[in-house]
Design a protein around this motif. Structure first.
Motif, PDB file in Angstrom:
ATOM      1  N   SER A 178      12.810   7.664   4.643  1.00  0.00           N
ATOM      2  CA  SER A 178      11.551   7.523   3.912  1.00  0.00           C
ATOM      3  C   SER A 178      11.257   6.084   3.525  1.00  0.00           C
ATOM      4  O   SER A 178      10.097   5.663   3.504  1.00  0.00           O
ATOM      5  N   ASP A 179      12.314   5.288   3.218  1.00  0.00           N
ATOM      6  CA  ASP A 179      12.074   3.900   2.820  1.00  0.00           C
ATOM      7  C   ASP A 179      11.521   3.083   3.988  1.00  0.00           C
ATOM      8  O   ASP A 179      10.668   2.206   3.806  1.00  0.00           O
ATOM      9  N   THR A 180      11.992   3.396   5.201  1.00  0.00           N
ATOM     10  CA  THR A 180      11.473   2.698   6.376  1.00  0.00           C
ATOM     11  C   THR A 180      10.029   3.080   6.639  1.00  0.00           C
ATOM     12  O   THR A 180       9.189   2.223   6.933  1.00  0.00           O
ATOM     13  N   LEU A 213       4.207   1.788   6.684  1.00  0.00           N
ATOM     14  CA  LEU A 213       2.841   2.088   6.241  1.00  0.00           C
ATOM     15  C   LEU A 213       2.240   0.941   5.449  1.00  0.00           C
ATOM     16  O   LEU A 213       1.036   0.680   5.517  1.00  0.00           O
ATOM     17  N   SER A 214       3.070   0.222   4.696  1.00  0.00           N
ATOM     18  CA  SER A 214       2.561  -0.909   3.908  1.00  0.00           C
ATOM     19  C   SER A 214       2.151  -2.084   4.790  1.00  0.00           C
ATOM     20  O   SER A 214       1.357  -2.928   4.382  1.00  0.00           O
ATOM     21  N   GLU A 215       2.686  -2.140   6.023  1.00  0.00           N
ATOM     22  CA  GLU A 215       2.377  -3.243   6.930  1.00  0.00           C
ATOM     23  C   GLU A 215       1.151  -2.980   7.802  1.00  0.00           C
ATOM     24  O   GLU A 215       0.648  -3.895   8.465  1.00  0.00           O
ATOM     25  N   ILE A 220       3.133   4.398  15.404  1.00  0.00           N
ATOM     26  CA  ILE A 220       2.172   4.492  14.308  1.00  0.00           C
ATOM     27  C   ILE A 220       1.199   3.332  14.473  1.00  0.00           C
ATOM     28  O   ILE A 220       1.611   2.181  14.601  1.00  0.00           O
ATOM     29  N   SER A 221      -0.094   3.637  14.468  1.00  0.00           N
ATOM     30  CA  SER A 221      -1.086   2.582  14.691  1.00  0.00           C
ATOM     31  C   SER A 221      -2.332   2.838  13.866  1.00  0.00           C
ATOM     32  O   SER A 221      -2.608   3.960  13.426  1.00  0.00           O
ATOM     33  N   THR A 222      -3.063   1.774  13.627  1.00  0.00           N
ATOM     34  CA  THR A 222      -4.393   1.871  13.018  1.00  0.00           C
ATOM     35  C   THR A 222      -5.399   1.332  14.015  1.00  0.00           C
ATOM     36  O   THR A 222      -5.113   0.382  14.753  1.00  0.00           O
ATOM     37  N   ILE A 238       2.993  -0.070  15.634  1.00  0.00           N
ATOM     38  CA  ILE A 238       4.435  -0.256  15.517  1.00  0.00           C
ATOM     39  C   ILE A 238       5.106   0.852  16.309  1.00  0.00           C
ATOM     40  O   ILE A 238       4.796   2.037  16.130  1.00  0.00           O
ATOM     41  N   ASP A 239       6.024   0.479  17.219  1.00  0.00           N
ATOM     42  CA  ASP A 239       6.732   1.440  18.059  1.00  0.00           C
ATOM     43  C   ASP A 239       8.206   1.500  17.675  1.00  0.00           C
ATOM     44  O   ASP A 239       8.805   0.488  17.287  1.00  0.00           O
ATOM     45  N   PHE A 240       8.793   2.695  17.818  1.00  0.00           N
ATOM     46  CA  PHE A 240      10.218   2.894  17.570  1.00  0.00           C
ATOM     47  C   PHE A 240      10.839   3.598  18.783  1.00  0.00           C
ATOM     48  O   PHE A 240      10.291   4.589  19.269  1.00  0.00           O
ATOM     49  N   PRO A 241      11.971   3.127  19.263  1.00  0.00           N
ATOM     50  CA  PRO A 241      12.695   3.876  20.305  1.00  0.00           C
ATOM     51  C   PRO A 241      13.302   5.133  19.689  1.00  0.00           C
ATOM     52  O   PRO A 241      13.548   5.194  18.482  1.00  0.00           O
ATOM     53  N   LYS A 242      13.568   6.130  20.519  1.00  0.00           N
ATOM     54  CA  LYS A 242      14.053   7.407  19.994  1.00  0.00           C
ATOM     55  C   LYS A 242      15.462   7.318  19.420  1.00  0.00           C
ATOM     56  O   LYS A 242      15.872   8.178  18.627  1.00  0.00           O
ATOM     57  N   ASP A 243      16.231   6.280  19.807  1.00  0.00           N
ATOM     58  CA  ASP A 243      17.585   6.135  19.277  1.00  0.00           C
ATOM     59  C   ASP A 243      17.659   5.118  18.136  1.00  0.00           C
ATOM     60  O   ASP A 243      18.739   4.619  17.808  1.00  0.00           O
TER      61      ASP A 243
END
Length: 216
Positions: free
Chosen positions: A155-157, A162-164, A185-187, A196-201
């Motif tokens: 949740s902290d990440t 979201l703040s960025e 996650i994008s706007t 912002i992209d995250f790899p699944k691992d």
């Protein structure tokens, strides 16, 4: 108006060594201003539910093991609601960082009020919150739908991400996919976009399973 018989036992009585524990847990359910919190009391504990216009729902089960004492005198689910902000304010009566305040929550058989007993050293404070009329929680029937994708994320990440984001844009888009990009996650706005992209691992995921590309 119904009245409580003098000396009658409450139908619910629970105790916690620190009121701030429950205050902190309830803070995670807040979806906005002016909301109510539903109590759903069962043998396994208390489920707290907060809704926003009956189309967004946040819920949390506090198991009975987390309470130092859990007395539940009915063989049915007890359901009632109070104003969330009023409840949190009462729990923080001795300060939001105080860990010495013991808490007792009780519900009399009349079900007209929720009684909070806060004990801090030699100081004992009794607070009564009015029980609101309730038509029950919304049945969003999430369990009836097949789960195609499931992500458990720190949740902290998520809060930091979201703040960025650029909130001057018109909308936020969440993308889940079994292929790259796995989690995005994008706007999106008329003049610019941010993603912002995250790899699944990635270490931020406690769990990541995705069988179908979905975008909301």
């Amino acid at each position: 108006m119904a009245s409580q018989t003098p000396g009658a036992q409450p139908i619910l009585s629970v105790k916690m060594d620190s009121a701030i524990v429950l205050s902190g847990l309830l803070a995670t359910l807040k979806l906005g201003k002016g909301q109510n919190v539903f109590f759903l009391v069962r043998e396994e504990g208390i489920t707290f539910v907060v809704e926003d216009f009956r189309n967004v729902q946040a819920s949390m089960l506090v198991p009975r093991a987390l309470f130092q004492d859990f007395s539940y005198r009915l063989n049915e689910v007890i359901e009632f609601k109070v104003v969330l902000s009023a409840l949190v304010e009462c729990l923080n009566l001795f300060g939001p960082t105080d860990t010495r305040t013991m808490l007792e929550l009780s519900l009399p058989a009349s079900r007209e009020k929720l009684v909070l007993t806060l004990t801090n050293g030699s100081v004992l404070t009794l607070v009564e919150l009015r029980i609101l009329d309730s038509d029950g929680t919304a049945d969003l029937q999430f369990n009836a739908l097949p789960i195609l994708n499931k992500v458990i994320m720190r949740s902290d990440t998520l809060k930091e991400v979201l703040s960025e984001l650029d909130w001057s844009n018109d909308a936020m888009v969440l993308l889940l996919s079994p292929d790259d990009p796995f989690f995005r996650i994008s706007t999106v706005g008329p003049s610019a976009s941010f993603q912002i992209d995250f790899p699944k691992d990635a270490d931020v995921f406690e769990h990541f399973s995705c069988t179908q590309t979905q975008q909301t």
